[in-house]
Design a protein around this motif. Sequence first.
Motif, PDB file in Angstrom:
ATOM      1  N   GLN A  33      -3.638  41.591  20.783  1.00  0.00           N
ATOM      2  CA  GLN A  33      -3.761  40.580  20.462  1.00  0.00           C
ATOM      3  C   GLN A  33      -3.941  40.627  19.035  1.00  0.00           C
ATOM      4  O   GLN A  33      -3.491  39.683  18.536  1.00  0.00           O
ATOM      5  N   ARG A  34      -4.156  41.723  18.466  1.00  0.00           N
ATOM      6  CA  ARG A  34      -3.703  41.975  16.770  1.00  0.00           C
ATOM      7  C   ARG A  34      -2.818  42.249  16.026  1.00  0.00           C
ATOM      8  O   ARG A  34      -1.946  41.129  15.549  1.00  0.00           O
ATOM      9  N   ILE A  35      -1.320  42.381  17.116  1.00  0.00           N
ATOM     10  CA  ILE A  35      -0.264  42.346  16.726  1.00  0.00           C
ATOM     11  C   ILE A  35       0.304  41.184  16.850  1.00  0.00           C
ATOM     12  O   ILE A  35       0.997  40.762  16.261  1.00  0.00           O
ATOM     13  N   ARG A  36       0.135  40.593  18.450  1.00  0.00           N
ATOM     14  CA  ARG A  36       0.839  38.817  18.733  1.00  0.00           C
ATOM     15  C   ARG A  36      -0.239  38.448  17.097  1.00  0.00           C
ATOM     16  O   ARG A  36       1.008  37.328  17.013  1.00  0.00           O
ATOM     17  N   THR A  37      -0.988  38.182  16.781  1.00  0.00           N
ATOM     18  CA  THR A  37      -1.746  36.823  16.050  1.00  0.00           C
ATOM     19  C   THR A  37      -0.248  37.144  14.766  1.00  0.00           C
ATOM     20  O   THR A  37      -0.178  36.471  13.627  1.00  0.00           O
ATOM     21  N   ALA A  38      -0.174  38.501  14.355  1.00  0.00           N
ATOM     22  CA  ALA A  38       0.101  39.120  12.781  1.00  0.00           C
ATOM     23  C   ALA A  38       1.769  39.111  12.920  1.00  0.00           C
ATOM     24  O   ALA A  38       2.096  37.585  12.258  1.00  0.00           O
ATOM     25  N   SER A  39       2.260  38.181  14.217  1.00  0.00           N
ATOM     26  CA  SER A  39       3.144  38.493  14.396  1.00  0.00           C
ATOM     27  C   SER A  39       3.677  36.974  13.976  1.00  0.00           C
ATOM     28  O   SER A  39       4.371  36.468  13.380  1.00  0.00           O
ATOM     29  N   VAL A  40       3.000  36.003  15.040  1.00  0.00           N
ATOM     30  CA  VAL A  40       2.859  34.200  14.963  1.00  0.00           C
ATOM     31  C   VAL A  40       2.632  34.496  13.145  1.00  0.00           C
ATOM     32  O   VAL A  40       3.118  33.441  12.940  1.00  0.00           O
ATOM     33  N   MET A  41       1.645  34.643  12.299  1.00  0.00           N
ATOM     34  CA  MET A  41       1.723  34.761  11.124  1.00  0.00           C
ATOM     35  C   MET A  41       2.824  34.951  10.115  1.00  0.00           C
ATOM     36  O   MET A  41       2.778  34.635   9.163  1.00  0.00           O
ATOM     37  N   PHE A  42       2.814  36.038  10.631  1.00  0.00           N
ATOM     38  CA  PHE A  42       4.698  36.783   9.858  1.00  0.00           C
ATOM     39  C   PHE A  42       5.302  35.368  10.130  1.00  0.00           C
ATOM     40  O   PHE A  42       6.403  34.922   8.842  1.00  0.00           O
ATOM     41  N   PHE A  43       5.694  34.936  10.964  1.00  0.00           N
ATOM     42  CA  PHE A  43       6.756  34.379  11.308  1.00  0.00           C
ATOM     43  C   PHE A  43       6.723  32.655  10.727  1.00  0.00           C
ATOM     44  O   PHE A  43       7.973  32.393  10.218  1.00  0.00           O
ATOM     45  N   GLN A  44       5.683  32.522  10.509  1.00  0.00           N
ATOM     46  CA  GLN A  44       4.841  31.244  10.403  1.00  0.00           C
ATOM     47  C   GLN A  44       5.103  30.853   8.749  1.00  0.00           C
ATOM     48  O   GLN A  44       5.963  29.977   7.988  1.00  0.00           O
ATOM     49  N   LEU A  45       4.764  32.290   7.637  1.00  0.00           N
ATOM     50  CA  LEU A  45       4.842  32.119   6.282  1.00  0.00           C
ATOM     51  C   LEU A  45       5.728  33.109   5.985  1.00  0.00           C
ATOM     52  O   LEU A  45       6.478  31.442   5.678  1.00  0.00           O
ATOM     53  N   GLY A  46       6.876  33.421   6.578  1.00  0.00           N
ATOM     54  CA  GLY A  46       8.474  33.759   6.614  1.00  0.00           C
ATOM     55  C   GLY A  46       9.565  33.194   7.129  1.00  0.00           C
ATOM     56  O   GLY A  46       9.911  32.540   5.571  1.00  0.00           O
ATOM     57  N   PHE A  47      10.128  32.651   7.727  1.00  0.00           N
ATOM     58  CA  PHE A  47      10.771  31.716   8.437  1.00  0.00           C
ATOM     59  C   PHE A  47      11.188  30.626   8.609  1.00  0.00           C
ATOM     60  O   PHE A  47      11.736  29.541   8.065  1.00  0.00           O
TER      61      PHE A  47
END
Length: 461
Positions: A175-189
Amino acid sequence: MSSTSTSPLILTPPPVPHTSGVEKALLTGVGVGLVALATVAFDADAQRAKICFWVALALISIGTLGWAWWKFGHQPAGVRQDNLWLRGSTGRGAIAWLTAVVLTGFYVVLYWFSSPDDQGNFGPLNQLVHALDPFSQALRHKPSDQWFLYGTFYTLAVLIMGGRALWKYRHSPYQRIRTASVMFFQLGFAFLLPGLLLAFQRPEYYFSYFWPLKYDYLFPGTVGYLLKDGGPGLGVFMVFWGAAISFIGTPILTYFYGKRWYCSWVCGCGGLAETAGDPYRHLSDKSRTAWRWEVRIIYTVLVLIVLLTALLWLAASGAVPALQPITDPLSRAYGFAIGSVFSGVIGVGFYPLLGSRVWCRFGCPMAAYLGLLQKHFSRFRITTNGAQCISCGNCSNVCEMGIDVKQYAQRGEPIIRAACVGCGLCSTACPRGVLNLENGPREGRYQASPLIHPDSLRILS
């Protein structure tokens, strides 16, 4: 002769949810921030409105993250769904209805009452939009508009509520990695990169959205615009990227990882649902009736966008001249009904009443496309061990896609559902380790646990 007396059964009401003083203070800060943000729209003084806007965002951000730290950081790690149906905010009470009205109203104003006039006035959202002018100029080299305001709010919601999710599910590496992933893609991409493209006078392109979700990316008009304004290098790459991911990358990635690679790790719609929508995941309807409507609607939307895309290309080719006058109205109608009303107004506005994945479950054509691949071709499945299931129902309660996971777990059946987005919360919430997310060989995907008698095997669609 003795007599035996029985005492009447006394039902005690569940305990009233308790909110500590620190929580109340932090939530009050969030509330003050929201009220201050609302007043910005009615403030005639532009400079004061700008200051109030940033103060309001600071109060909301600090208050929410502080509350999450206090709420989840001061108790043992683990998934707790206590009292969700007793709270007005998460049990379809007055606060939930008020939240739904505010969210729905914001989307209605954003989509249909915020187009700028000749003087750059954005209607009811004018002061909110112009409060972001300095930030927009720094990122995109152009003034703010209603869509930049929306993107800022959207991204901030994913980041703030993503921080909340990181605290809540800190015991689960997945859950930590998955949450960090969606945060990264929303902010960056989905936020910074499109803005930087505009700063370099290139088309605003979202590399984390694909057809058929971002339906116009494969429309003839958009393809022509990208090739023209993107230049011979970047424009061609954008068109190639969109087509390659939609028709090559998506089947390959879904074969190995199921639809979770996109719906739970990359997609901005899923990112908002998994973060800002997390308090409402238990509200999803688990009934067979809801599942029947889900199948009827979501595959109808997929068929509509496939047909519309084909018709647009057929009209653009000139092979059928009679199509040219009708394809443009059809695309506008789809954009209004599906792209605006369904995905925006209903898809997010109804979070507090119908759960966090209303759009993903009932309307998203990308989810339908991925679901077909997952159900029939993917290696991904959730395995269960019925011998250890205690029928607590935690897994079904946290499933935002309306899957009654407990029924599968009780029988030891693997979960091969087209709707499943692989968020893994059912596994995270299980107290006995009954559920496991696996990417194994396709053989045996439909086999029940050997501890369950073969005659009990029943696959739910």
